[in-house]
Design an enzyme around this catalytic site. Sequence first.
Site, short mmCIF file in Angstrom:
data_model
loop_
_atom_site.label_atom_id
_atom_site.label_comp_id
_atom_site.label_asym_id
_atom_site.label_seq_id
_atom_site.Cartn_x
_atom_site.Cartn_y
_atom_site.Cartn_z
N ASP A 184 39.37 -36.68 54.36
CA ASP A 184 38.24 -35.89 53.88
C ASP A 184 38.36 -35.70 52.38
O ASP A 184 39.45 -35.41 51.86
CB ASP A 184 38.23 -34.52 54.58
CG ASP A 184 36.99 -33.72 54.25
OD1 ASP A 184 35.91 -34.08 54.75
OD2 ASP A 184 37.10 -32.74 53.48
N ASN A 198 29.00 -32.16 44.90
CA ASN A 198 27.57 -32.48 44.97
C ASN A 198 26.72 -31.38 44.36
O ASN A 198 25.74 -31.64 43.64
CB ASN A 198 27.14 -32.67 46.44
CG ASN A 198 27.29 -34.11 46.89
OD1 ASN A 198 27.27 -35.03 46.09
ND2 ASN A 198 27.45 -34.30 48.19
N HIS A 216 23.79 -35.26 43.65
CA HIS A 216 24.05 -36.20 44.74
C HIS A 216 24.23 -37.63 44.24
O HIS A 216 24.94 -38.43 44.87
CB HIS A 216 22.93 -36.12 45.78
CG HIS A 216 22.99 -34.86 46.59
ND1 HIS A 216 23.80 -34.71 47.70
CD2 HIS A 216 22.35 -33.67 46.44
CE1 HIS A 216 23.65 -33.50 48.20
NE2 HIS A 216 22.78 -32.84 47.45
N ASP A 254 27.40 -39.78 45.29
CA ASP A 254 27.37 -41.13 45.87
C ASP A 254 28.29 -42.07 45.09
O ASP A 254 29.03 -42.87 45.68
CB ASP A 254 25.94 -41.69 45.86
CG ASP A 254 25.04 -41.02 46.89
OD1 ASP A 254 25.57 -40.28 47.75
OD2 ASP A 254 23.82 -41.23 46.83
N GLU A 279 31.51 -37.25 53.80
CA GLU A 279 32.62 -37.53 52.89
C GLU A 279 33.92 -37.80 53.65
O GLU A 279 35.00 -37.71 53.08
CB GLU A 279 32.81 -36.36 51.92
CG GLU A 279 33.31 -35.08 52.54
CD GLU A 279 32.19 -34.18 53.06
OE1 GLU A 279 32.45 -32.97 53.21
OE2 GLU A 279 31.07 -34.67 53.31
#
Length: 302
Positions: free
Chosen positions: A173, A181, A186, A190, A217
């Site tokens: 994780d 984010n 975002h 990404d 994630e």
Amino acid sequence: MKNLSQKVLIVDDEKANRKILKELLQDEATIIFAKNGAQAVELARKHLPDLMLLDVIMPDRSGFEVIEEIKSDKKTMNISVIFVTGLANSDDEERGFDLGGCDYIYKPFKANIVIARVMMHLELIKQRKMLNEVAHLDALTGISNRRRMDIVLADELAANKRDHKKLAVALIDVDYFKHYNDHYGHGAGDAALKKVATSFREVLQRPRDFVARYGGEEFLIILPDSNIEGTQLIINNVMKALAEKAIKHEYSLASEFLTISIGAVIVESDQSITPADVLAKADKLLYQAKENGRNQLVIESL
């Protein structure tokens, strides 16, 4: 130009027929020969050809018997089969298609028809493989997706039990990714996930090492034939590769850079467990890693 990436297995007990088909197709694919049914099954399992040209009538067993064996084996069931026969019989045709054949070529061979039909099926096979690859890839990171992971995990657990090895499964994780984010956007999130995936690919170099995006994630790594010490070494190298990318994360409580937490489980070969059991244990260990302050690995045998 010869396409070495596609293989055609020609199965015929008559040497003259094998020679004719080779001359017609040798510039289109890599050609493999079998002169009887038993050899056909053996070579199909060994080489996994894209396409098989299978003679219907052979001394040891018929082409229908061969295709039944090919299609009943998980390893070879996806090989496309064109029957080759000198008998134009509608009942035989129907039987061949019912058994999984994709086409018929009749003797005596007509060069243009043989080439056209083989090339058509090779192109269809190529397109099908491309679609299958796309269906099993995560669109953002380019690594395998959850669907592919489910297949690989089940296969590797079965192989681990059969081969009497140890298997490592690690659930990963990205630490405080919601904060990332929220503050960087975002788009930046990404881009960060792509770099995380790249870190995995840089380290996982053995042929069967596997990584997939588990969701959001989260990622999952499968390491066949790997004990605790070996798994620790590989995971530490993954963490090092990510650290070297120095992805700034000012809103993390674990580090000034983007980090990961990992829960890894070692599966012994004598354990009869399901993929769900493994994932549940890895998830529990990942939770421990987070509770311990993140940016670390917690690893145990199942």
